[in-house]
Write an enzyme that holds these catalytic residues in place. Structure first.
Site, PDB file in Angstrom:
ATOM      1  N   ASP A  15      46.188  -8.927   0.479  1.00  0.00           N
ATOM      2  CA  ASP A  15      44.799  -9.317   0.190  1.00  0.00           C
ATOM      3  C   ASP A  15      43.994  -8.186  -0.439  1.00  0.00           C
ATOM      4  O   ASP A  15      43.346  -8.368  -1.473  1.00  0.00           O
ATOM      5  CB  ASP A  15      44.071  -9.769   1.465  1.00  0.00           C
ATOM      6  N   ARG A  95      35.687  -1.631  13.320  1.00  0.00           N
ATOM      7  CA  ARG A  95      35.018  -1.999  12.064  1.00  0.00           C
ATOM      8  C   ARG A  95      33.823  -1.119  11.725  1.00  0.00           C
ATOM      9  O   ARG A  95      33.684  -0.700  10.584  1.00  0.00           O
ATOM     10  CB  ARG A  95      34.620  -3.482  12.071  1.00  0.00           C
ATOM     11  N   SER A 175      48.875 -13.456  11.420  1.00  0.00           N
ATOM     12  CA  SER A 175      47.956 -12.462  10.890  1.00  0.00           C
ATOM     13  C   SER A 175      47.639 -11.509  12.027  1.00  0.00           C
ATOM     14  O   SER A 175      47.282 -11.930  13.132  1.00  0.00           O
ATOM     15  CB  SER A 175      46.689 -13.165  10.392  1.00  0.00           C
TER      16      SER A 175
HETATM   17  N1  ARG Z   1      39.175 -12.195  17.203  1.00  0.00           N
HETATM   18  C1  ARG Z   1      39.170 -10.762  17.208  1.00  0.00           C
HETATM   19  C2  ARG Z   1      37.813 -10.246  16.825  1.00  0.00           C
HETATM   20  O1  ARG Z   1      37.028 -10.965  16.318  1.00  0.00           O
HETATM   21  C3  ARG Z   1      40.277 -10.183  16.356  1.00  0.00           C
HETATM   22  C4  ARG Z   1      40.048 -10.212  14.897  1.00  0.00           C
HETATM   23  C5  ARG Z   1      41.223  -9.686  14.132  1.00  0.00           C
HETATM   24  N2  ARG Z   1      40.857  -9.401  12.781  1.00  0.00           N
HETATM   25  C6  ARG Z   1      41.668  -9.558  11.754  1.00  0.00           C
HETATM   26  N3  ARG Z   1      41.200  -9.255  10.577  1.00  0.00           N
HETATM   27  N4  ARG Z   1      42.895 -10.000  11.875  1.00  0.00           N
HETATM   28  O2  ARG Z   1      37.480  -9.120  17.033  1.00  0.00           O
END
Ligand code: ARG
Length: 401
Positions: A15, A95, A175
């Site tokens: 991606d 993040r 993923s």
């Molecule tokens: N559901 C979790 C969160 O919102 C994990 C997200 C995983 N992110 C990803 N880009 N695969 O923090």
């Protein structure tokens, strides 16, 4: 005239590799690929080269493991951070750090854009963009995966057309997102919550049923709420966490299977593997139960709940997060000592603990001859403690009902 610059949060995957080319074409900018190492075990030099190879004018790798531990994981431990009582929010914690690094590089290079590879359905887009807004509102945001409207097939076709390497062989049906504090697994058959997740989704943890029949013990030392040593050996934070991930994983500790409420209003089925977080949070809570006075120990979980929400919701760079952190830091001043954890078939349990700041007083607790507690004082205490109950009950008896 030189083109404007865009700093893309780059992972080396399909991606964000496609995004490099797509952003450059669509926005007529030069793209700088930035990969931030928060403890996913990958070949970052290969990722750096790939970024250049697929069209970035510059490709940068930043090692942020220590900072991730010092500024994010230690705060998560202090606040016993667990979203919806199950998810240690490791993606949510990373993040803001990735976005902060993007902002730093953008300033350094004079970029006018920042970009991330998140879709428009998840929490991560929010976490990136709220951080950009808080730290650098002047930067413009590009979210290619939210904008390009390509199906998986179209994306692969686009990649092939532009000489972007497409992973060959059987593609993972899942993923995932990984850092020091955990690994998430989504998509594929996991999206059917009525079915147990297949064993192949798990990579860090053995099935508890397959775990060794002998328990493992590990002594964890904390200083002011921060884990600093394992079995007497002082370790840098990232290494301490990595060791507990390996040890816990071998004993099937840290598997999470949950229905989760996303910020964007969707419920999703999530799997997580978080051995180190499971062990450290259990040990930390245990040490708090020894060293915090009862009222602080009872009050703190209210703020922990709110803190977990804030972090999950992408509100890291906000005054409330800072204020709650200040409260948590105050509570951690005497959370120092050692906890012995027993790891056995998927469980991590505190079985012994010691601290110079222990509030446990043997002479008060014991039923043996050394007992110093004045039991006669309880009579008056109970009389007054129970007074409101007595008055209320008397009124009800008199009025009926
Ligand atoms: N559901 C979790 C969160 O919102 C994990 C997200 C995983 N992110 C990803 N880009 N695969 O923090």
């Amino acid at each position: 005239m030189a083109k404007e610059l865009c700093v893309l949060a780059y992972s080396g995957g399909l991606d964000t590799s496609v995004a490099i080319k797509w952003i450059a074409d669509r926005y007529n900018v030069d793209v700088i690929a930035l990969a931030v190492d928060v403890g996913e075990e990958k070949n970052y030099e290969a990722i750096r080269r790939k970024g250049e190879q697929v069209g970035a004018v510059e490709s940068i790798v930043v090692d942020a493991k220590q900072e991730f531990f010092d500024d994010f994981i230690t705060r998560a431990i202090a606040a016993n951070l667990m979203y919806e009582h199950k998810y240690p929010a490791f993606t949510a914690l990373a993040r803001p750090l990735l976005a902060k690094e993007q902002v730093r590089i953008a300033r350094e290079k004079g970029a006018t854009y920042v970009a991330h590879g998140c879709t428009g359905k998840g929490n991560d887009q929010v976490r990136f963009e709220v951080t950009y807004q808080a730290l650098a509102p002047e930067l413009k945001v590009i979210a290619p995966a939210r904008e390009w409207n390509m199906s998986r097939e179209e994306e692969i076709e686009y990649a092939e057309r532009h000489g972007i390497p497409v992973p060959v062989g059987k593609e993972s049906p899942y993923s995932t997102d990984t850092n020091l504090w955990g690994r998430s697994i989504e998509c594929g058959v996991i999206e059917d919550p009525s079915q147990e997740a297949p064993e192949d989704a798990w990579q860090w943890t053995v099935s508890p049923a397959q775990a060794p029949d002998e328990p493992a013990y590990v002594q964890i030392e904390f200083e002011q709420g921060v884990p600093v040593a394992l079995d007497g050996e002082r370790l840098p934070g990232p290494e301490l966490v990595a060791r507990l991930n390996a040890l816990g994983g071998a004993h099937g500790v840290g598997r999470v299977n949950m229905m989760e409420n996303r910020l964007v209003g969707i419920k999703s089925r999530e799997l997580y593997e978080t051995p180190a977080a499971a062990i450290l949070l259990a040990a930390h809570r245990d040490l708090e139960s020894l060293t915090l006075d009862r009222e602080t120990y009872h009050f703190k979980p209210y703020l922990e709940l709110r803190y977990a929400e804030l972090v999950y919701y992408g509100l890291w760079y906000t005054p409330l997060r800072e204020a709650i952190d200040a409260f948590m830091a105050e509570t951690q001043k005497r959370v120092s000592g050692t906890v012995t954890m027993k790891l056995y078939k998927g469980r991590a349990e505190a079985v012994a603990r010691e601290s110079n700041w222990s509030l446990y007083d043997y002479s008060l607790a014991t039923y043996a001859a050394e007992d110093q507690f004045d039991q006669s004082a309880s009579v008056g205490f109970i009389h007054i403690w129970g007074l409101p109950a007595k008055v209320a009950a008397a009124v009800r008896r008199k009025q009926g009902g």
